[in-house]
Design a protein around this motif. Structure first.
Motif: not given
Lengths: 242, 935
Positions: B629-639, B772-783
């Motif tokens: 994922r990081i190779d694809r360009g996802a950012l490791t951000l920090a807060s 941020g995730l460098a994903a072409p598609l994303y949604t929320h399913f897990t919570s």
């Protein structure tokens, strides 16, 4: 715009969701025709005239084992607010003519009158939604007046679905709200559907509710039409002096 | 009876048309009273038989006194439909509140359709204005009620319209003004809720200045609407939403489409009585006046507002707007700033709502029990002080109260408003938490009986019917476990990982099957959709779903059978997904681990049990996925997330620390991301037009500007041309100390926009991208237990699998867009509330313990700098000289972002480490704040 007030349950014109507009039918409004009638549903007012059964005018169209039914639907230029000159035979009129013809053909005993022709003319005098239904109801009355043999009375009524509620007998402002509009025509006694039109998407279970509501409306109209015909018959009887 | 109503109307084409509508006048409208002696239908009756007085309200009363009406003391009210219509046309917000009152079964508000009733229908007479007709309709209806309920109840017309009252009394009706009616109730505290008519404004002025000579015009008059419209048309004025700088209430921005840039507005008089969020018309000032913006921490004004210590913001949306300004200030020293400056000439739409805050301390007035004028200070610093009138001053001084704005006259410095209700004592933790909730529009009321009625009977156990359903896969014999933060009771995800014979792994993500219990269209569903998300505060949680669902039936606890919605992949040991399956299932979790436990198990090389090896397998897969994922360009951000240790008894914070992220967290996160992506692909394939997805727009160049400036000043070269490049250059940003990289990442995170939910039919597919995730598609399913978006996605997925039908709501794109807008709004508010709650607890913590800590300088200002305290995750200003004094010994070097003391070697540069002292001070009463000073 709220078509059904959620607090009072009334529609904009003061009807409840399952109430029809005021209906009125009158027989014999065009003396020259073999049968004629005027039918009103609220501010929608239509007139129907029936000629026939008579000799087929265009021999090419003659059918040997049944009668030829023709229908012409038109709207008077003054029937809507804006004075638009509509060409005769536009697509909408052609479509409605066809619908009315097919609906009426289904109840006329055409096989009893082979090689003849029946003409139904309907004209909208004032349009306020539900002209299709009003035309069919007027045509039924006119056909009965002309003494044309029929299986049953065809009556028609529309119902729609707005504000998540089924509404009976849409008027123009409700009709133009963009919701689905289901027009149903039934054979009143046998409970058979002869016309069912809707040009929108509606989930199946809701559609059934809406259609059921429209059928209830058709039945109420059938009762009224029967009353009108009964009155008319009594009058004819009286005139014959029996 | 049938009647035609006809009127003329102008069509969009400009033609005048006559419209005719039918109006059916009925006989069968019930009066709604149980006291009714005639044959009215009582099924819908709301007014009790023993109602002494039944009130009929005039429109102006509803429009102005809605706060009073919401008070339970006002009851047994008839709301006429003519009033409802008028209110709807004049003020939709008030209409909605009135509607809520009318539908609330706890209140006796009855809607009487007087316009549809034969006896009360009124036809407009020749020469009568529509207003007069409506007034007459109200009187006719009142008279009808008087005759109808004669002897059983007294009918009282409440009106503030003098003419209407006079006519009513002439006609033999009883009528009173609101004030005299409330007075007759004998409850003085209610009088505070009464909005005084504007004619009395003159006397209200007295609070500020008693001298009549001071009664001058402070603000310029707003332009009439017609002038504004034509001004907008001719591009003399510009329309936009006014946003007040969070850090400096005397500066505001108006985003204008006609200019394509933000217009800056300086000072209260240029803001001309506009509130934050108002839609305003702005006139540009001549260019030579465009230089007022300065980069000092505060632009001084007559008032005493100032900068504050805050939690470190986590995205660009939270960050102070003034960031951008630094660059302009630098330019302004040489030339005139290119940023347009303007002033407000008119307000197109007000954004007034209720505000939380407290009264400014003031001595008690001499006369006891009389009315007193007081100034209300909102907690939200963007809101000016509001003048109110109260009869319970001594009672309110130490309370947090809610106040509503009524008007703002151009001759008064402050807007005038009225008191609505008291929240509680200032400084009390519960009160302050309540304030946080109210400010963020979070509904924390207990669930209603209708909502609770939708719950399955308790105690819930798995029934054979559930198991027998063909689409439900029995996974009870699979070794499923969950990993969550310690003390988590709403467990909505669990996992399993089994090695297959062919060497591959079967990995399953099991999500609580909330939609099995929350059915579309039920009150429970409506409520959840309104709440949108659970809100996590430091010491409590406000649930989206009722507790039995959240903590028991849906929570995937260990050793109980639970229904789940599963995504199951077959993966190679190289973490390549070979196949994906989606299914409803039944699981029995064998362990509910915490992150710490899971990490300890993986690290403990002596443990060889199957669960631990599952964890290790998953972890190795997750590491590969993460790398990819990081190779694809996802950012490791920090807060800068912080964590409190709370005293179990007093609920006071005992310790603060940064939230530690372990490998176990990242492992779970990785699989949740993968599940979300898989589900997004599936639902979009089946429902290209009505899927609910989540996107993260790429930050614009301007947004990354502050990051680049900071980076250049410390000699770092960042490439921001794509997320991949940015990620790489962030990886290479290694400074002299270990925290440097994290700091840069925190700064980068702050430049990002927030991710948002959207309906796939609203945008083109190129805009679906998650930056941020460098994903072409994303949604929320897990919570699904704590986010409504996930509930929607569950329904979509179930429909895609043909397990259930798609609810009709998905066919209505407008409604779906509404839902996603609401979710974004709620999500944002929930985050703000969590932050505010953390801030509140930080304050409580430091109140008892003034502390010294290490801090990093983020930004240089002309009279100090902004620091970030990593240990506590807070940031705030440090002043090098007293406020108001500019310049002094300190000289700012803008180019190198340094501040240097003239004549010495002392200097501070950006990202430098400094020791600071944290202490809570209270410069103004009731407004404690954290002060940072140089050690």
């Amino acid at each position: 715009m709220e078509h059904v007030d959620p607090l009072t349950g009334f529609r904009q014109d003061g009807r409840r969701v399952n109430e029809m507009r005021q209906i009125r039918g009158e027989i014999g409004v065009v003396a020259k025709a073999d049968g004629s009638a005027q039918f009103e549903m609220g501010n929608t007012k239509v007139i129907a005239a029936v000629y026939g059964p008579r000799e087929v005018q265009n021999k090419n169209q003659q059918i040997n084992n049944q009668a030829l039914v023709r229908c012409e639907y038109s709207m008077a230029n003054f029937s809507t607010g804006d004075r638009k000159r509509k060409p005769k035979g536009d697509r909408r009129s052609t479509e409605i003519s066809l619908v009315i013809r097919q609906t009426m053909e289904a109840c006329i005993l055409t096989h009893l009158m082979p090689r003849s022709q029946i003409d139904i003319y309907v004209q909208v005098l004032q349009a306020d939604g539900g002209t299709r239904s009003a035309c069919i109801n007027a045509a039924t009355l006119a056909l009965a007046d002309a003494g044309i043999p029929m299986r049953d009375l065809v009556t028609s009524c529309s119902a729609g679905y707005l504000c998540s509620t089924p509404l009976l007998d849409l008027n123009y402002s409700e009709d133009s709200a963009g919701g689905p509009d289901v027009t149903v025509g039934i054979l009143a006694k046998t409970d058979k559907v002869t016309l069912l039109q809707m040009d929108a998407k509606l989930p199946m279970d809701i559609f059934e509710n809406v259609m059921q509501l429209a059928i209830e409306g058709c039945k109420a109209i059938a009762n009224y039409i029967r009353e009108v015909l009964g009155e008319n018959t009594k009058e004819l009887e009286y005139r014959r002096g029996s | 009876m049938l009647q035609n109503k006809s009127f003329v109307k102008k069509t969009r084409g400009g033609k005048i048309q006559k419209q005719v509508r039918e109006l059916y006048l009925r006989h069968d409208i019930p009066c709604g009273s149980h006291a009714c002696g005639s044959s009215c239908d009582r099924a819908a009756a709301r007014l009790p038989a023993d109602a002494g007085t039944v009130l009929v309200l005039d429109t102006n009363v509803v429009l102005n006194q809605i706060d009073l009406l919401e008070n339970p003391a006002i009851d047994n009210v008839v709301v006429l439909s003519v009033v409802l219509d008028e209110v709807r046309n004049k003020n939709l917000a008030v209409f909605n509140r009135l509607k809520a009152l009318c539908t609330n079964t706890g209140r006796n508000f009855y809607v009487f359709a007087n316009e549809n009733f034969k006896e009360t229908n009124v036809i407009q007479m020749v020469g009568e204005s529509p207003n007069d007709r409506n007034d007459r309709a109200i009187r006719v209806a009142t008279r009808w009620y008087q005759g109808h309920l004669a002897g059983n109840s007294k009918i009282l017309l409440v009106t503030n319209d003098r003419e209407n009252k006079r006519k009513a009394i002439e006609e033999g009706l009883s009528a009173e003004t609101v004030e005299s009616y409330v007075r007759s109730l004998g409850r003085p505290e209610l009088l505070d809720l009464v909005v005084l008519p504007t004619s009395e404004d003159a006397t209200m002025m007295d609070v500020e200045d008693l001298r009549p000579s001071k009664r001058k015009i402070i603000y310029s008059e707003h332009k009439p609407m017609s002038e504004i419209t034509s001004g907008l048309l001719h591009r003399i004025y510009h329309q936009g939403k006014l946003r007040v700088n969070r850090y400096n209430p005397f500066e505001a921005y108006v985003g204008s489409e006609s200019i394509g840039d933000e217009i800056v507005i300086h000072g209260r008089s240029n803001m001309n009585r506009a509130f934050d969020g108002d839609i305003v018309a702005v006139e540009l000032l001549p260019q030579d006046q465009w230089h007022e913006g300065e980069s000092s921490i505060i632009a001084d004004d007559e008032d005493d507002e100032e900068d504050d210590v805050h939690l470190a913001p986590s995205s660009a949306d939270d960050a102070p707007r003034s960031i951008n300004q630094v660059q302009h200030a630098a330019a302004s020293t040489l030339t005139v700033s290119s940023r347009p400056v303007g002033r407000v000439v008119g307000i197109i739409k007000r954004n007034w709502h209720s505000y939380c805050g407290s009264l400014e301390p003031m001595p008690m007035p001499a006369g006891h029990g009389g009315t007193a004028h007081a100034l209300f200070v909102s907690k939200d610093r963007r809101i000016p002080k509001i003048r109110i009138q109260t009869r319970q001053l001594d009672n309110l001084l130490d309370k947090r109260i809610i106040v509503v704005v009524d008007s703002w006259d151009c001759s008064s410095r402050y807007p005038s408003g009225h008191y609505v209700r008291t929240i509680g004592k200032i400084g009390d933790k519960d009160t302050e938490t309540e304030v946080v909730l109210i400010e963020n529009d979070i509904n924390s009321r207990p669930f209603s009986a209708q909502v609770l009625a939708c719950l399955p009977p308790l105690p819930w156990t798995l029934s054979p019917e559930d198991l027998a359903k063909p689409h439900r896969l029995d996974l009870r014999d699979v070794r499923v476990f969950s990993v969550d933060p310690p003390g988590c009771t709403d467990i909505d995800d669990a996992l399993h990982c089994t090695r297959l014979r062919n060497g591959n792994f079967e990995v399953g993500v099991h999500i609580a099957d909330v939609t099995n219990f929350v059915h579309p269209g039920t009150p429970l569903d409506e409520e959840a959709s309104q709440r949108g998300t659970s809100v996590y505060l430091v010491e409590r949680r406000i649930d989206m779903l009722p507790k039995p669902l959240t903590e028991d039936i849906c929570s995937l606890r260990s050793d109980v059978e639970r229904l789940a919605f599963s995504v199951i992949w077959e993966m190679t040991p190289e973490a390549e997904i070979i196949s994906t399956r989606y299914t409803k299932s039944v699981i029995k979790s064998c362990a509910a681990l915490s992150y710490v436990e899971a990490q300890a198990r993986m690290d403990d090389s002596r443990l060889m049990d199957p669960l631990t090896s599952d964890l290790r397998n998953m972890n190795s897969l997750a590491k590969i996925m993460r790398l990819r994922r990081i190779d694809r360009g996802a950012l490791t951000l920090a807060s800068a997330e912080v964590k409190f240790q709370i005293d179990t008894e007093t609920h006071d914070p005992l310790d603060i620390g940064m939230y530690q992220i372990r490998e176990a967290n990242q492992m779970i996160e990785e699989f949740m991301l993968a599940a979300n992506v898989s589900v997004a692909e599936k639902i979009l394939k089946h429902f290209p037009l009505c899927s609910l997805l989540r996107r993260h727009p790429s930050p614009t160049k301007e947004m990354l500007e502050p990051l680049l400036r900071t980076a250049t000043s410390v000699g770092l070269d960042l490439d921001v041309s794509s997320s991949k490049r940015l990620a790489d250059s962030l990886d290479h940003a290694v400074g002299d100390d270990p925290y440097f990289n994290k700091l840069i990442r925190i700064l980068a995170t702050r430049c990002m926009t927030q991710a948002v939910y959207f309906c796939s039919g609203d945008l083109s597919s190129s805009e679906f991208f998650h930056y941020g995730l460098a994903a072409p598609l994303y949604t929320h399913f897990t919570s699904p237990i704590r986010r409504y978006a996930d509930v929607i996605v569950h329904r979509l997925l179930a429909a895609a699998l043909e397990i259930s039908k798609l609810p009709p709501i998905f066919q209505d794109k407008a409604q779906l867009t509404n839902i996603s807008d609401n979710l974004n709004y709620r999500h944002r508010n929930a985050q703000m509330a969590s932050r505010a709650s953390v801030e509140l607890h930080t304050l409580i913590y430091f109140k008892k313990r003034p502390t010294d800590a290490e801090a990093r300088i983020l930004k240089i200002k002309s009279n100090g700098f902004i620091v970030f305290v990593p240990k506590f995750g807070i940031e705030g200003p440090v002043y090098l000289m007293p406020r108001g004094e500019k310049g002094g010994d300190w000289v700012v070097d803008e180019a190198h972002q340094r501040i240097i003391k003239a004549g010495t070697n002392t200097s501070f540069g950006v990202l430098q480490t400094v020791m600071i002292h944290l202490e809570v001070v209270e410069p103004q009463p009731n407004r404690p704040k954290l002060e940072l000073s140089l050690k």
